[in-house]
Enzyme design. Structure first.
Site, PDB file in Angstrom:
ATOM      1  N   ASP A 167      65.821   4.500  13.868  1.00  0.00           N
ATOM      2  CA  ASP A 167      65.277   3.751  15.830  1.00  0.00           C
ATOM      3  C   ASP A 167      64.543   2.844  16.143  1.00  0.00           C
ATOM      4  OD1 ASP A 167      66.351   6.681  15.048  1.00  0.00           O
ATOM      5  OD2 ASP A 167      64.523   7.290  15.627  1.00  0.00           O
ATOM      6  N   GLU A 393      65.089  12.582   2.763  1.00  0.00           N
ATOM      7  CA  GLU A 393      65.428  12.071   3.503  1.00  0.00           C
ATOM      8  C   GLU A 393      65.893  10.603   3.618  1.00  0.00           C
ATOM      9  OE1 GLU A 393      64.602  11.297   8.766  1.00  0.00           O
ATOM     10  OE2 GLU A 393      62.748  12.346   7.236  1.00  0.00           O
TER      11      GLU A 393
END
Length: 442
Positions: A167, A393
């Site tokens: 992103d 993550e």
């Protein structure tokens, strides 16, 4: 089952929702497109049938034009995620499926996952006609990329940073800075309830993300907005497209379809990627389609083309991996951005932290090219970090401290996959489903 297998199975079982797996309970409560493909690659070792269902479910959300959506909102609710189903209101957009989805897409790793899931249990796959069902959907997906997202260079373009899967990569900085508009409503950030703000994109970035998403939505996601201000050719996205065409050729051969067309497409996309090669950086880079400018950054996306067998710059990419910019074997896994760049940030999402999915892609490429020792070191790094930090993550590449959320599904799935195939290649290829069902969610 080993300790890693047992712990990974607990994560995957805990995040299973009956026909798909959420990336992480809380932060990511829906089905994400490229996540599901990565998850299926690991899930196949626990239950090939469940891995098939994972892929069946994401493929069943295909739009009439062939796209596979970035997110599928199976509940029909936002469930604490933004932008959710009410933002996209896909039910009002012609050609969308019955289930609510986002209108954007993600990187096309799906055919690669389908082939690997089939290989986990060919008899079960053939019995359920898994490949025969998946193949036409995958062909339509790739046709969408070629026809609706293709351009003069022969590469597919992305129309939002989210579509790259990376992103807030530095690739997008100049383009986002040139966009004066921002989202004109409150910018909801439910993600900050589950992760440190210092590990996530900023509010300024989210304002631009939501502006672009709303503009794309309001044009019925038709890819025909002539003045749309964000259009990029991304090396990681296109390398995964080419690699999935290679997987489609193997699938086509197995079911009696034309394999040569997919080999040709793989070669064509691989050749087109040369327009993104930067001799100065020794890596592939993203190109702004609107300005023609190649972005002056080394990122992990520029290393993903190592997965392509006919790539021209393999030796240069491996040298970059081993050199001061990525320091393979010296830092945790593979940093998402050049360690020496002024834009490097060890904590913030895709501006430096090491991610497990890109580490898997690099390890897979190294292993296929005969660099077994380095692939195994990378795999062991993944296994150790996953177990020590409850499947995070992503990681700070220097300290290996966890960042983002935990019990992340693709972390569990991909550490499990490499652990079974690269670190222990003589291990049984699959674990019976009964072993998974005997594990309770903590």
């Amino acid at each position: 089952m080993t300790g890693l297998e047992t712990a990974a199975a607990r994560v995957l079982l805990g995040n299973w929702r009956g026909s798909y797996t959420v990336p992480a309970s809380g932060l990511y409560p829906h089905q994400w497109s490229w996540d599901s493909a990565f998850i299926a690659i690991g899930l196949r070792h626990l239950s090939p049938r469940r891995a098939q269902l994972e892929m069946d479910t994401i493929l069943s959300a295909q739009w009439a034009d062939g796209r596979l959506p970035q997110i599928v909102f199976h509940s029909g609710r936002d469930d604490g995620y933004s932008p959710g189903a009410t933002f996209w209101h896909s039910e009002t957009i012609p050609g969308s499926p019955a289930v609510p989805t986002a209108g954007l897409i993600q990187a096309p790793n799906h055919a690669l996952a389908v082939l690997m899931v089939h290989q986990a249990d060919p008899a079960e796959s053939e019995h359920r006609r898994f490949l025969e069902r998946a193949y036409p959907r995958l062909v339509r997906w790739h046709d969408y990329l070629r026809t609706r997202r293709g351009g003069e260079t022969g590469l597919a373009r992305i129309v939002h940073p989210w579509e790259s899967g990376m992103d807030n990569s530095p690739y997008w900085d100049a383009a986002l800075a040139s966009i004066s508009e921002t989202y004109d409503e409150d910018i909801p950030r439910p993600d900050l309830l589950h992760a440190d703000a210092g590990h996530r994109p900023s509010n300024t970035e989210y304002g631009k993300y939501l502006y672009l998403a709303a503009r794309y939505r309001d044009h019925d996601c038709d890819d025909a907005d002539a003045g749309y201000p964000f259009q990029f050719e991304d090396p990681g996205f296109n390398a995964l497209w080419a690699r999935s065409e290679l997987a489609l050729s193997a699938i086509a051969e197995l079911i009696g379809e034309d394999a040569e067309r997919h080999l040709h497409e793989c070669d064509r996309i691989t050749a087109a990627l040369e327009s993104l090669w930067s001799p100065e950086l020794g890596a592939y880079v993203a190109r702004d389609v609107l300005t023609g400018e190649r972005q002056p950054y080394r990122t992990v996306a520029g290393l993903v083309p190592l997965l392509l067998p006919e790539l021209l710059h393999t030796s240069e990419l491996i040298a970059e991996l081993r050199g001061p910019h990525f320091r393979l074997g010296e830092v945790a896994m593979v940093p998402s951005h050049d360690l020496t760049a002024p834009t490097f940030d060890p904590d913030r999402y895709w501006r430096g932290p090491s991610w497990f999915n890109t580490a898997w892609l690099v390890a897979e490429a190294l292993y296929e090219r005969g660099h077994d020792d380095e692939a195994r070191v990378l795999s062991r790094d993944m296994d150790e970090a996953a177990l020590e930090h409850d499947f995070p993550e992503y990681l700070d590449p220097y300290s290996a401290e966890p960042r983002g959320t935990t019990r992340f599904s693709w972390t569990a799935a991909l550490a499990l996959d490499l652990g079974k195939r690269i670190n222990a290649p003589s291990s049984p290829h699959r674990t019976p489903m009964s072993a998974v069902d005997s594990i309770t969610t903590p």
